[in-house]
Design a protein around this motif. Structure first.
Motif, short mmCIF file in Angstrom:
data_model
loop_
_atom_site.label_atom_id
_atom_site.label_comp_id
_atom_site.label_asym_id
_atom_site.label_seq_id
_atom_site.Cartn_x
_atom_site.Cartn_y
_atom_site.Cartn_z
N SER A 1 -65.38 -154.08 -78.13
CA SER A 1 -66.30 -153.14 -77.50
C SER A 1 -65.63 -151.79 -77.27
O SER A 1 -66.21 -150.73 -77.51
CB SER A 1 -66.81 -153.71 -76.18
N ARG B 1 -65.17 -149.98 -80.54
CA ARG B 1 -66.45 -149.43 -81.00
C ARG B 1 -66.80 -148.14 -80.27
O ARG B 1 -67.22 -147.15 -80.87
CB ARG B 1 -67.56 -150.45 -80.79
N SER B 2 -66.57 -148.13 -78.95
CA SER B 2 -66.83 -146.92 -78.17
C SER B 2 -65.92 -145.78 -78.62
O SER B 2 -66.34 -144.62 -78.75
CB SER B 2 -66.63 -147.19 -76.68
#
Length: 346
Positions: A103, A106-107
């Motif tokens: 996550s 991805r950010s």
């Protein structure tokens, strides 16, 4: 350039983790003593987690996945040592670690893409502004004066008198001479020929002289006379970006800071070429994104000027050649912009 090339510690930690993990897997396959397997698994996870921050986003995920595998082996060994099936619940921790890292990566990737889009947009906006400026220069200056030449010659031809013809020719020659000078300046703005023919030092010297003549501000170039080939230590691409950065710094200074003197210094050491542009103007306020300019001293009260677009373009050019650009400005004491460019020969 990859993270591993920039930091050899990342490779060393990855290699250590791989060796330890391979040993732990070998013990798992051969049913060797469980405490040793547990210790090796935990030891393998540690260097992987330590190496993860040293890598770029994509490689960081693989480091965390490898650490998670080592931790899952450790949990499996712990379950067999304690003979407590409930300990299996600890398997969820490595999985949560992988999910959290994915996550985060991805950010970070989305932020990088947004930043890249912003840079591309800024580059295109800058190119469009330059096109508008060239069009305005050609229309308002060159085209108008060529039209004036046509009118002068047409009037003289219609008059027919030799005196009118001679006067028209003299006036036309003057107008054409002005346009030759104007076009030379425009061509130099597009790409200075002296940069390709004589190198960075000569190009900067010509830039300083032209700036001084155009704006009436004393601009001096200081270099080590014994290091005549200082500019040759940079690639042609780096020289072009350095020239544009100095050009932007001079333009900002004469247009916004109201200086009486500007000094451009070029020097080198064993690792880099450093250029400094210093003016004795009124200083400048802190730019909106102060994190990009950690060495900036904000003017108090803020000086009435806006240089954000020019500074952003300079910062982007510096990034393209892996250079470090810093700025220091104090109200009433001027501004100093320093550019440190890695030596291409090191």
């Amino acid at each position: 350039m990859s993270g591993s090339r920039r930091n050899p510690w990342a490779l060393a930690l990855q290699a250590a983790g791989t060796c330890l993990l391979a040993a732990a897997v070998a013990l798992e396959i051969t049913d060797e003593p469980l405490p040793t397997e547990l210790a090796l698994s935990l030891a393998a996870a540690t260097p992987y987690l330590a190496a993860a921050p040293l890598y770029t986003a994509g490689r960081r995920t693989w480091m965390v996945v490898a650490a998670a595998i080592a931790l899952m082996l450790a949990v499996a060994s712990l379950v067999r040592i304690t003979e407590q099936p409930l300990v299996n619940a600890l398997h969820v921790l490595p999985l949560l670690l992988v999910a959290y890292t994915a996550s985060t990566v991805r950010s970070a990737t989305q932020r990088d893409r947004s930043l890249q889009r912003a840079r591309v947009r800024a580059r295109h906006d800058g190119a469009e502004r330059e096109r508008r400026r060239w069009a305005r220069e050609l229309h308002d200056d060159t085209l108008q004066e060529l039209g004036a030449v046509q009118v002068v010659l047409s009037s003289a031809a219609a008059d027919g008198r030799p005196e009118a013809m001679r006067g028209a020719i003299d006036q036309a020659r003057s107008l054409v001479g002005n346009q030759i000078t104007s076009l030379r300046h425009l061509i130099t703005d597009l790409r200075p020929l002296v940069l390709d023919e004589l190198g960075l030092r000569a190009a900067l010297d010509a830039l300083c002289r032209r700036t001084s003549e155009t704006f009436g501000v004393r601009v001096d170039l200081r270099t080590d006379p014994q290091d005549a080939d200082i500019g040759d230590r940079l690639t042609s691409e780096a020289q072009a970006h350095v020239y544009r950065i100095v050009q932007e710094a001079l333009t900002n200074a004469v247009k916004h800071a109201q200086p009486t003197r500007i000094t451009v210094t070029m020097e080198a050491d064993h690792h880099a070429v450093t250029l400094t542009v210093t003016d004795n103007g009124q200083g400048m306020p802190q730019p909106p994104d102060s994190r990009r300019w950690p060495t900036l001293r904000a003017a108090t009260p803020p000086a009435p000027m806006v240089r954000g677009v020019g500074l952003s373009a300079m910062h982007e050019r510096a990034d393209l050649i892996d250079a470090r650009l810093t700025l220091r400005s104090v109200a009433g004491k001027g501004t100093t912009i320093t550019l440190r460019v890695p030596d291409a020969q090191t």
